[in-house]
Design a protein around this motif. Structure first.
Motif, short mmCIF file in Angstrom:
data_model
loop_
_atom_site.label_atom_id
_atom_site.label_comp_id
_atom_site.label_asym_id
_atom_site.label_seq_id
_atom_site.Cartn_x
_atom_site.Cartn_y
_atom_site.Cartn_z
N VAL A 11 -49.91 48.52 -47.36
CA VAL A 11 -48.98 47.92 -46.64
C VAL A 11 -48.14 47.20 -47.53
CG1 VAL A 11 -48.36 45.98 -44.88
CG2 VAL A 11 -50.53 47.69 -44.72
N THR A 12 -46.61 47.49 -47.42
CA THR A 12 -45.69 46.57 -48.20
C THR A 12 -44.90 45.91 -47.20
OG1 THR A 12 -45.77 48.28 -49.97
CG2 THR A 12 -43.94 46.80 -49.88
N VAL A 13 -44.78 44.52 -47.42
CA VAL A 13 -43.93 43.80 -46.52
C VAL A 13 -43.39 42.88 -47.17
CG1 VAL A 13 -45.49 44.05 -44.52
CG2 VAL A 13 -46.03 42.19 -45.90
N ASP A 79 -47.64 43.74 -51.46
CA ASP A 79 -48.48 44.92 -51.33
C ASP A 79 -49.89 44.46 -51.25
OD1 ASP A 79 -46.26 46.77 -52.15
OD2 ASP A 79 -46.60 46.57 -54.18
N GLY A 80 -50.43 45.12 -50.18
CA GLY A 80 -51.98 44.94 -49.82
C GLY A 80 -52.52 45.98 -48.76
N GLU A 81 -53.55 45.35 -48.15
CA GLU A 81 -54.27 46.48 -47.34
C GLU A 81 -54.52 45.66 -46.23
OE1 GLU A 81 -58.73 46.84 -48.73
OE2 GLU A 81 -57.11 47.23 -50.50
N LEU A 82 -54.61 46.35 -44.80
CA LEU A 82 -54.98 45.71 -43.87
C LEU A 82 -56.40 45.63 -43.50
CD1 LEU A 82 -52.35 46.95 -41.26
CD2 LEU A 82 -52.37 44.66 -42.03
N LYS A 83 -57.16 44.70 -42.93
CA LYS A 83 -58.58 44.47 -42.35
C LYS A 83 -58.51 43.72 -41.32
CE LYS A 83 -60.18 45.53 -46.68
NZ LYS A 83 -61.15 46.62 -46.92
N SER A 84 -59.68 43.67 -40.79
CA SER A 84 -59.89 43.14 -39.25
C SER A 84 -61.07 42.25 -39.44
CB SER A 84 -59.56 44.03 -38.04
OG SER A 84 -60.55 45.14 -38.06
N SER A 85 -61.12 41.30 -38.44
CA SER A 85 -62.25 40.43 -38.26
C SER A 85 -62.47 40.38 -36.89
CB SER A 85 -62.20 38.89 -38.77
OG SER A 85 -61.25 38.48 -38.17
N LYS A 86 -63.90 40.46 -36.33
CA LYS A 86 -64.13 40.50 -35.13
C LYS A 86 -64.69 39.05 -34.41
CE LYS A 86 -68.38 42.42 -33.87
NZ LYS A 86 -69.35 43.36 -33.64
N ARG A 87 -64.21 38.77 -33.51
CA ARG A 87 -64.72 37.33 -32.86
C ARG A 87 -64.60 37.60 -31.31
NH1 ARG A 87 -59.73 33.45 -33.20
NH2 ARG A 87 -60.13 33.04 -31.16
N GLU A 88 -65.48 36.78 -30.43
CA GLU A 88 -65.60 36.92 -29.26
C GLU A 88 -64.46 35.96 -28.36
OE1 GLU A 88 -69.08 36.24 -26.17
OE2 GLU A 88 -69.56 37.39 -27.98
N VAL A 89 -63.71 36.35 -27.58
CA VAL A 89 -62.76 35.51 -27.04
C VAL A 89 -62.96 35.74 -25.38
CG1 VAL A 89 -60.32 34.98 -26.36
CG2 VAL A 89 -61.12 35.35 -28.56
N ASP A 90 -63.38 34.55 -24.62
CA ASP A 90 -63.58 35.04 -23.32
C ASP A 90 -64.76 35.83 -22.90
OD1 ASP A 90 -61.69 32.71 -22.79
OD2 ASP A 90 -60.02 34.29 -22.65
N GLU A 96 -59.16 41.14 -34.98
CA GLU A 96 -57.75 40.39 -35.29
C GLU A 96 -57.46 40.75 -36.81
OE1 GLU A 96 -58.55 36.18 -35.05
OE2 GLU A 96 -58.22 36.32 -32.87
N PRO A 97 -56.34 41.45 -37.01
CA PRO A 97 -55.89 42.21 -38.12
C PRO A 97 -55.51 40.96 -38.96
CG PRO A 97 -54.68 42.76 -36.31
CD PRO A 97 -55.49 41.99 -35.77
N TYR A 98 -55.60 41.32 -40.30
CA TYR A 98 -55.02 40.16 -41.41
C TYR A 98 -54.81 41.18 -42.54
CZ TYR A 98 -59.93 40.23 -43.01
OH TYR A 98 -60.98 40.41 -43.68
N LEU A 99 -53.97 40.50 -43.64
CA LEU A 99 -53.37 41.11 -44.85
C LEU A 99 -54.18 40.60 -45.97
CD1 LEU A 99 -51.44 43.29 -45.89
CD2 LEU A 99 -49.96 41.26 -46.06
N ILE A 100 -54.70 41.60 -46.80
CA ILE A 100 -55.34 41.33 -48.21
C ILE A 100 -54.04 41.64 -49.33
CG2 ILE A 100 -57.19 41.61 -49.69
CD1 ILE A 100 -58.22 40.48 -47.26
N PRO A 101 -53.75 40.74 -49.66
CA PRO A 101 -52.60 40.93 -50.81
C PRO A 101 -53.23 41.46 -52.09
CG PRO A 101 -52.11 38.80 -49.89
CD PRO A 101 -53.42 39.24 -49.45
N ILE A 122 -47.04 38.61 -59.25
CA ILE A 122 -48.42 38.01 -59.35
C ILE A 122 -49.19 39.17 -58.80
CG2 ILE A 122 -50.38 36.22 -58.59
CD1 ILE A 122 -47.62 34.57 -57.86
N SER A 123 -49.90 39.85 -59.89
CA SER A 123 -50.87 40.77 -59.54
C SER A 123 -52.19 40.46 -59.20
CB SER A 123 -50.97 41.60 -60.74
OG SER A 123 -51.71 42.91 -60.57
N LEU A 124 -52.70 40.92 -58.18
CA LEU A 124 -53.98 40.36 -57.64
C LEU A 124 -55.07 41.49 -57.65
CD1 LEU A 124 -52.71 38.37 -54.57
CD2 LEU A 124 -53.36 37.73 -56.97
N ALA A 125 -54.64 42.75 -58.15
CA ALA A 125 -55.41 43.85 -58.37
C ALA A 125 -56.36 44.00 -59.40
CB ALA A 125 -54.89 45.14 -58.31
N GLY A 126 -57.42 44.34 -59.26
CA GLY A 126 -58.50 44.31 -60.51
C GLY A 126 -59.05 42.95 -61.06
#
Length: 131
Positions: A11-13, A79-90, A96-101, A122-126
């Motif tokens: 993902v690039t945003v 530049d990053g990648e999408l991940k998601s976390s699972k949670r219980e609502v009602d 819920e997706p989030y971005l890892i830069p 600011i390179s965050l890779a490696g």
């Protein structure tokens, strides 16, 4: 015969960082990236601007210390990648997706209203310490 799985998650945003937050233990840096959008309101026949917020998370301690407070009120390219976390609502499971830069480039620092030079990538890779 070896097969290699191709990962299709890039993902690039470009957006606006309002503020960075650390969790209580300081192990997660979270911020939301504001992405501008517009749509045509057909009833009023006019364009309406809105901001969508993308949650971003960084888990590496060195990277957290490097970024905490530095990217507040900045326009950045991520530049990053999408991940998601699972949670219980009602009683229902929600993802819920989030971005890892992996890389953040500061485009404009709104604290000073100045464009920023190319050296503020600011390179965050490696595992390189020179991020």
């Amino acid at each position: 015969k070896m097969t290699m799985k191709i990962q299709l998650n890039k993902v690039t945003v470009v957006g606006y960082v309002s503020q960075t937050f650390k969790n209580e233990s300081g192990t997660v840096l979270s911020f939301s990236l504001g992405i501008d959008d517009s749509y045509k309101d057909r009833q009023r026949n006019e364009w309406v601007n809105r901001t969508n917020w993308i949650p971003c998370r960084i888990f590496d301690q060195k990277r957290i210390e490097k970024l905490y407070g530095k990217i507040n009120k900045c326009i950045v390219l991520i530049d990053g990648e999408l991940k998601s976390s699972k949670r219980e609502v009602d009683g229902k499971e929600r993802y819920e997706p989030y971005l890892i830069p992996n890389r953040i480039q500061i485009i404009e620092d709104r604290k000073t209203d100045e464009d920023v030079s190319e050296t503020d990538n600011i390179s965050l890779a490696g595992i390189d310490d020179n991020y």
